[in-house]
Design an enzyme around this catalytic site. Structure first.
Site, mmCIF file in Angstrom:
data_model
loop_
_atom_site.group_PDB
_atom_site.id
_atom_site.type_symbol
_atom_site.label_atom_id
_atom_site.label_comp_id
_atom_site.label_asym_id
_atom_site.label_seq_id
_atom_site.Cartn_x
_atom_site.Cartn_y
_atom_site.Cartn_z
ATOM 1 N N ASP A 73 -4.877 -6.720 6.227
ATOM 2 C CA ASP A 73 -6.097 -6.018 5.835
ATOM 3 C C ASP A 73 -7.196 -7.043 5.543
ATOM 4 O O ASP A 73 -8.327 -6.964 6.042
ATOM 5 C CB ASP A 73 -5.775 -5.182 4.575
ATOM 6 C CG ASP A 73 -6.903 -4.269 4.162
ATOM 7 O OD1 ASP A 73 -7.894 -4.160 4.909
ATOM 8 O OD2 ASP A 73 -6.797 -3.653 3.081
ATOM 9 N N ASP A 114 -10.440 -8.540 8.297
ATOM 10 C CA ASP A 114 -11.863 -8.473 7.946
ATOM 11 C C ASP A 114 -12.506 -9.858 8.014
ATOM 12 O O ASP A 114 -13.626 -10.014 8.484
ATOM 13 C CB ASP A 114 -12.055 -7.891 6.545
ATOM 14 C CG ASP A 114 -12.210 -6.376 6.582
ATOM 15 O OD1 ASP A 114 -11.921 -5.781 7.647
ATOM 16 O OD2 ASP A 114 -12.603 -5.789 5.558
ATOM 17 N N TYR A 131 0.823 -1.223 0.000
ATOM 18 C CA TYR A 131 0.000 0.000 0.000
ATOM 19 C C TYR A 131 0.857 1.273 0.000
ATOM 20 O O TYR A 131 0.351 2.354 -0.251
ATOM 21 C CB TYR A 131 -0.943 0.027 1.202
ATOM 22 C CG TYR A 131 -1.967 -1.096 1.220
ATOM 23 C CD1 TYR A 131 -2.103 -1.953 0.139
ATOM 24 C CD2 TYR A 131 -2.794 -1.298 2.308
ATOM 25 C CE1 TYR A 131 -3.024 -2.990 0.153
ATOM 26 C CE2 TYR A 131 -3.730 -2.324 2.323
ATOM 27 C CZ TYR A 131 -3.830 -3.173 1.244
ATOM 28 O OH TYR A 131 -4.738 -4.190 1.258
ATOM 29 N N LYS A 151 3.910 -15.338 2.678
ATOM 30 C CA LYS A 151 3.817 -16.117 1.427
ATOM 31 C C LYS A 151 5.249 -16.436 1.029
ATOM 32 O O LYS A 151 5.734 -16.104 -0.063
ATOM 33 C CB LYS A 151 3.064 -15.274 0.385
ATOM 34 C CG LYS A 151 2.686 -16.008 -0.873
ATOM 35 C CD LYS A 151 1.569 -17.016 -0.692
ATOM 36 C CE LYS A 151 1.335 -17.765 -1.998
ATOM 37 N NZ LYS A 151 0.540 -18.986 -1.830
ATOM 38 N N ASP A 172 -2.538 -18.237 2.320
ATOM 39 C CA ASP A 172 -3.701 -18.940 1.753
ATOM 40 C C ASP A 172 -4.214 -19.988 2.737
ATOM 41 O O ASP A 172 -5.431 -20.151 2.925
ATOM 42 C CB ASP A 172 -3.381 -19.540 0.375
ATOM 43 C CG ASP A 172 -1.948 -20.054 0.249
ATOM 44 O OD1 ASP A 172 -1.178 -19.927 1.224
ATOM 45 O OD2 ASP A 172 -1.602 -20.589 -0.819
#
Ligand code: NAD
Length: 364
Positions: free
Chosen positions: A251, A255, A146, A195, A227
């Site tokens: 992020d 959620d 970001y 990852k 994942d």
């Protein structure tokens, strides 16, 4: 003790929920012999209306000069208010990014706790949720994809977009330390999510986290690919204590974590930096659809105030009292509309705040 708290009610339901959190803090102060000196400032849409910008230098200065900041929520009905005809950097939500940056807050913590009394709201099967779960997502907030360089340009006749994911070892180390510090105050397990089978930034992440882990021998460190983590969160969320991860993974996973609790009006959050000065706010937004109607659930904000006591002021028993009072009120069957189910007692924002204050007094 005396503490300086900056209150930012913000927009929508913000003033209502901050009002109740303030009452709760005053009750804690009376019961446990502390003084909270509140300074109220504007941010978001309210600040645009008053000063033409979502975050003024004065608001930021007030926040910097306090011991902690408690925020309601900012923003409004997108498309219905003139705030959204402004360029993005002048809109209400720009205030949020500005204050997080201005206070140098690089760690975002979102607890995901399934309250026994609200198990019915959990979207997972009973066999998965029956044992309950209680974990936090510790997300790096100021680095990664970001904040990296990005551009879109034509390459060999094709429009091509590039986003850059960068982390240096210092950025990883400081968030990892927060993750292990949290674990020490909890069940002493860190799941570091990356990852590393694909990304260089993840391989450095994994290496630095392992180095930090050496300073916390009591904490168990587990590495998990992102994942797999997304799957495990719905398969068996009870396995997690502290999920430590970078900005974009955090992020998305935070959620997902809040969804599995089933009740957004219940979830607090904290943003932390190098010092004890943190920013505490509910995980939800300004809920313009129910603003000004005494319908908002103030519990996420009240629990955020509890996190402020715990992490900025080290007032553990006072923070425990807030958590216990919320639990007691729920056990007694009181519910705001968002968590209401048949047979329970429906109450408004103010009444919920009063009940929690009474419960804190009853605990002493
Ligand atoms: P929202 O979280 O405000 O609302 C989503 C739904 O949940 C609505 O139906 C709302 O009524 C309900 N809800 C949320 N909090 C509640 C509470 N405490 N009690 C009862 N019900 C509650 O999300 P949204 O509608 O997508 O966003 C509204 C505005 O808030 C937008 O302008 C958005 O940008 C802003 N926002 C701000 C923050 C923040 O200040 N940190 C975070 C998210 C969204």
């Amino acid at each position: 003790m005396e503490y300086k708290v900056t209150l930012i009610p913000g927009d929508g339901i913000g003033p209502e929920i901050i009002g109740e959190a303030k009452k709760v803090l005053e009750t804690v102060g009376e019961q446990y012999g502390h003084v909270f000196n509140f300074t109220e400032v504007l941010m978001g849409g309210a600040s645009i209306d008053a000063y033409g910008e979502p975050l003024t230098a004065e608001t930021l200065e007030t926040a910097k000069n306090s011991d902690a900041v408690l925020l309601g929520a900012v923003g409004g009905d997108v498309g219905k208010t003139s705030w959204y005809s402004l360029p993005p950097e002048k809109r209400p939500e720009a205030g949020l990014l500005g204050i997080r940056k201005g206070l140098e807050l690089f760690a975002n913590v979102r607890p995901a706790l399934l309250f026994d009394e609200l198990k019915g709201a959990c979207p997972l099967k009973d066999e998965i949720s029956k044992g309950g779960f209680d974990f936090v997502v510790m997300r790096e907030l100021t680095g990664g994809l970001y904040f990296g360089d990005r551009y879109t340009k034509e390459v060999n006749g094709l429009m091509t977009a590039v986003d850059t994911l960068t982390y240096n070892e210092d950025e990883i180390r400081r968030i990892a330390k927060w993750g292990f510090e949290f674990a020490m105050k909890r069940r002493k397990k860190v799941t570091s999510v990356d990852k590393a089978n694909v990304l260089d930034s993840s391989r450095l992440w994994r290496k630095v986290v392992a180095e930090v882990a050496k300073d916390y021998p009591e904490v168990t460190l587990e590495n998990m690919l992102v994942d797999n983590c997304a799957m495990q969160l719905v398969k068996d969320p009870s396995q997690f204590d502290v999920i430590l991860t970078e900005n974009m993974f955090g992020d998305i996973l935070s959620d997902e974590a809040s969804m599995v609790t089933g009740s957004i009006g219940m979830l607090p959050s904290a943003s932390l930096g190098k010092t004890k000065l943190g920013l505490y706010e509910p995980s939800h937004g300004s809920a313009p659809d129910i603003a000004g109607q005494d319908k908002a659930n103030p519990i996420a904000t009240i629990l955020s105030a509890g996190m402020m006591l715990r992490y900025s002021f080290d007032l553990t028993k006072e923070a425990d009292a807030i958590d216990a009072a919320v639990k007691k009120v729920l056990e007694s069957g009181y519910r705001t509309g968002d968590i209401y189910s048949e047979g329970k007692t429906l109450v408004g924002t103010k009444k919920m705040g009063e009940l929690i204050c009474d419960a804190i007094k009853g605990l002493k």
